[in-house]
Motif scaffolding. Structure first.
Motif, PDB file in Angstrom:
ATOM      1  N   GLU A 137      -1.132   4.895 -22.856  1.00 14.37           N
ATOM      2  CA  GLU A 137      -0.100   3.881 -22.658  1.00 14.37           C
ATOM      3  C   GLU A 137      -0.494   2.906 -21.558  1.00 14.37           C
ATOM      4  OE1 GLU A 137       4.667   3.634 -21.615  1.00 14.37           O
ATOM      5  OE2 GLU A 137       3.737   5.569 -21.979  1.00 14.37           O
ATOM      6  N   ALA A 138      -1.096   3.408 -20.491  1.00 15.77           N
ATOM      7  CA  ALA A 138      -1.539   2.529 -19.402  1.00 15.77           C
ATOM      8  C   ALA A 138      -2.649   1.599 -19.882  1.00 15.77           C
ATOM      9  CB  ALA A 138      -2.028   3.367 -18.219  1.00 15.77           C
ATOM     10  N   ALA A 139      -3.572   2.100 -20.705  1.00 16.89           N
ATOM     11  CA  ALA A 139      -4.649   1.250 -21.236  1.00 16.89           C
ATOM     12  C   ALA A 139      -4.095   0.189 -22.170  1.00 16.89           C
ATOM     13  CB  ALA A 139      -5.690   2.113 -21.960  1.00 16.89           C
ATOM     14  N   ALA A 140      -3.118   0.558 -23.010  1.00 17.36           N
ATOM     15  CA  ALA A 140      -2.515  -0.413 -23.922  1.00 17.36           C
ATOM     16  C   ALA A 140      -1.751  -1.480 -23.137  1.00 17.36           C
ATOM     17  CB  ALA A 140      -1.588   0.294 -24.902  1.00 17.36           C
ATOM     18  N   ASN A 141      -1.023  -1.090 -22.107  1.00 19.20           N
ATOM     19  CA  ASN A 141      -0.300  -2.064 -21.276  1.00 19.20           C
ATOM     20  C   ASN A 141      -1.274  -3.018 -20.593  1.00 19.20           C
ATOM     21  OD1 ASN A 141       2.194  -1.057 -21.963  1.00 19.20           O
ATOM     22  ND2 ASN A 141       2.293   0.336 -20.205  1.00 19.20           N
ATOM     23  N   TRP A 142      -2.393  -2.481 -20.092  1.00 19.61           N
ATOM     24  CA  TRP A 142      -3.390  -3.338 -19.443  1.00 19.61           C
ATOM     25  C   TRP A 142      -3.990  -4.318 -20.449  1.00 19.61           C
ATOM     26  CZ3 TRP A 142      -8.496  -4.343 -20.308  1.00 19.61           C
ATOM     27  CH2 TRP A 142      -9.146  -5.092 -19.337  1.00 19.61           C
ATOM     28  N   ALA A 143      -4.309  -3.837 -21.673  1.00 21.92           N
ATOM     29  CA  ALA A 143      -4.899  -4.704 -22.696  1.00 21.92           C
ATOM     30  C   ALA A 143      -3.923  -5.797 -23.102  1.00 21.92           C
ATOM     31  CB  ALA A 143      -5.330  -3.881 -23.908  1.00 21.92           C
ATOM     32  N   LEU A 144      -2.637  -5.469 -23.229  1.00 24.28           N
ATOM     33  CA  LEU A 144      -1.653  -6.490 -23.587  1.00 24.28           C
ATOM     34  C   LEU A 144      -1.453  -7.494 -22.461  1.00 24.28           C
ATOM     35  CD1 LEU A 144       1.027  -4.401 -25.489  1.00 24.28           C
ATOM     36  CD2 LEU A 144      -0.534  -6.111 -26.432  1.00 24.28           C
ATOM     37  N   ALA A 145      -1.470  -7.021 -21.225  1.00 20.95           N
ATOM     38  CA  ALA A 145      -1.291  -7.926 -20.088  1.00 20.95           C
ATOM     39  C   ALA A 145      -2.508  -8.834 -19.901  1.00 20.95           C
ATOM     40  CB  ALA A 145      -1.031  -7.120 -18.817  1.00 20.95           C
ATOM     41  N   ASN A 146      -3.687  -8.363 -20.287  1.00 24.85           N
ATOM     42  CA  ASN A 146      -4.920  -9.132 -20.086  1.00 24.85           C
ATOM     43  C   ASN A 146      -5.573  -9.525 -21.407  1.00 24.85           C
ATOM     44  OD1 ASN A 146      -4.928  -8.894 -17.168  1.00 24.85           O
ATOM     45  ND2 ASN A 146      -5.325  -6.731 -17.527  1.00 24.85           N
ATOM     46  N   ALA A 147      -4.776  -9.698 -22.459  1.00 27.25           N
ATOM     47  CA  ALA A 147      -5.322 -10.015 -23.785  1.00 27.25           C
ATOM     48  C   ALA A 147      -6.136 -11.302 -23.766  1.00 27.25           C
ATOM     49  CB  ALA A 147      -4.191 -10.104 -24.812  1.00 27.25           C
ATOM     50  N   TRP A 148      -5.696 -12.279 -23.018  1.00 24.52           N
ATOM     51  CA  TRP A 148      -6.426 -13.549 -22.941  1.00 24.52           C
ATOM     52  C   TRP A 148      -7.859 -13.323 -22.457  1.00 24.52           C
ATOM     53  CZ3 TRP A 148      -6.680 -18.350 -24.433  1.00 24.52           C
ATOM     54  CH2 TRP A 148      -7.442 -19.247 -23.712  1.00 24.52           C
ATOM     55  N   TRP A 149      -7.998 -12.533 -21.401  1.00 21.21           N
ATOM     56  CA  TRP A 149      -9.333 -12.304 -20.856  1.00 21.21           C
ATOM     57  C   TRP A 149     -10.170 -11.415 -21.773  1.00 21.21           C
ATOM     58  CZ3 TRP A 149     -10.557 -15.707 -17.569  1.00 21.21           C
ATOM     59  CH2 TRP A 149      -9.608 -16.252 -16.723  1.00 21.21           C
ATOM     60  N   VAL A 150      -9.532 -10.460 -22.416  1.00 23.99           N
ATOM     61  CA  VAL A 150     -10.266  -9.577 -23.326  1.00 23.99           C
ATOM     62  C   VAL A 150     -10.803 -10.372 -24.510  1.00 23.99           C
ATOM     63  CG1 VAL A 150     -10.025  -7.619 -24.910  1.00 23.99           C
ATOM     64  CG2 VAL A 150      -9.027  -7.500 -22.628  1.00 23.99           C
ATOM     65  N   LEU A 151      -9.963 -11.234 -25.106  1.00 20.24           N
ATOM     66  CA  LEU A 151     -10.401 -12.060 -26.231  1.00 20.24           C
ATOM     67  C   LEU A 151     -11.463 -13.071 -25.811  1.00 20.24           C
ATOM     68  CD1 LEU A 151      -7.032 -12.647 -28.090  1.00 20.24           C
ATOM     69  CD2 LEU A 151      -8.905 -11.144 -28.735  1.00 20.24           C
ATOM     70  N   THR A 152     -11.321 -13.652 -24.637  1.00 26.07           N
ATOM     71  CA  THR A 152     -12.320 -14.599 -24.146  1.00 26.07           C
ATOM     72  C   THR A 152     -13.655 -13.910 -23.912  1.00 26.07           C
ATOM     73  OG1 THR A 152     -10.582 -15.888 -23.078  1.00 26.07           O
ATOM     74  CG2 THR A 152     -12.831 -16.280 -22.331  1.00 26.07           C
ATOM     75  N   ALA A 153     -13.631 -12.717 -23.335  1.00 25.47           N
ATOM     76  CA  ALA A 153     -14.877 -11.986 -23.097  1.00 25.47           C
ATOM     77  C   ALA A 153     -15.523 -11.573 -24.421  1.00 25.47           C
ATOM     78  CB  ALA A 153     -14.605 -10.754 -22.235  1.00 25.47           C
ATOM     79  N   ALA A 154     -14.727 -11.163 -25.407  1.00 25.34           N
ATOM     80  CA  ALA A 154     -15.278 -10.785 -26.709  1.00 25.34           C
ATOM     81  C   ALA A 154     -15.892 -12.003 -27.408  1.00 25.34           C
ATOM     82  CB  ALA A 154     -14.194 -10.160 -27.580  1.00 25.34           C
ATOM     83  N   ALA A 155     -15.212 -13.140 -27.380  1.00 23.46           N
ATOM     84  CA  ALA A 155     -15.741 -14.354 -28.005  1.00 23.46           C
ATOM     85  C   ALA A 155     -17.024 -14.807 -27.304  1.00 23.46           C
ATOM     86  CB  ALA A 155     -14.702 -15.465 -27.978  1.00 23.46           C
ATOM     87  N   ALA A 156     -17.056 -14.725 -25.992  1.00 25.13           N
ATOM     88  CA  ALA A 156     -18.268 -15.097 -25.258  1.00 25.13           C
ATOM     89  C   ALA A 156     -19.415 -14.165 -25.601  1.00 25.13           C
ATOM     90  CB  ALA A 156     -17.996 -15.082 -23.754  1.00 25.13           C
TER      91      ALA A 156
END
Length: 171
Positions: free
Chosen positions: A22-41
């Motif tokens: 649950e903590a990992a999912a909350n972190w991913a949702l809170a930082n989705a912008w950065w996660v998607l940007t890092a994946a696209a890069a």
């Protein structure tokens, strides 16, 4: 530390796994912008690296034409031997850092105003394998420069050329 202590530690950690998830999912949702940007890069960097690594290999390619004689009649064994030779040429040319696009072996059946020829082209590193005689009763000729390089034909399905259309006669 006893075996019971190790088992109790594993059980308590397993009990906390839903909270960790649950903590990992909350972190991913809170930082989705950065996660998607890092994946696209990461994807862009990977594609750029593949493109840069394949450019020198695509520039250094050799071609060989296999011209059949009048007595050319291959048996299945000869065809399989030739296919194995082509596979060996690609294995010879590819390295772990080279993309498959640059080390691919291309086979073309061509006829430019004459008999049907088989053109085999691949990386220059594999030219020794490409020049190995694959068929009996065939002449092997190296292709130099742009000789025989023609524009690929444009194929349009369902469209007849204007010259082939019937002309209606005026009565």
């Amino acid at each position: 530390m006893t075996t019971n202590d190790v088992i109790d530690g594993v059980i308590s950690t397993a009990g906390k796994l839903p909270a960790y998830g649950e903590a990992a999912a909350n972190w991913a949702l809170a930082n989705a912008w950065w996660v998607l940007t890092a994946a696209a890069a990461g994807v862009l960097v990977w594609q750029l690296a593949r493109w840069l690594l394949s450019r020198p290999t695509l520039r250094n390619r050799s071609a060989v034409e296999v011209l059949p004689t009048t007595g050319f009649d291959p048996v299945l064994e000869d065809v399989l031997r030739f296919a194995q030779q082509l596979a060996r040429a690609q294995q010879n040319a590819s390295r772990w850092l080279r993309p498959a696009r640059g080390s691919a072996v291309r086979v073309r059946l061509m006829s430019t105003g004459g008999p049907l020829t088989l053109r085999v082209e691949g990386p220059t590193r594999a030219v020794s394998v490409l020049r190995h005689q694959g068929y009996a009763n065939c002449e092997l000729r190296a292709v130099t420069g742009d000789a025989g390089q023609t524009e690929p034909p444009k194929i349009r399905l369902g469209v007849t050329p204007k010259a082939a259309q019937p002309v209606a006669a005026a009565a």
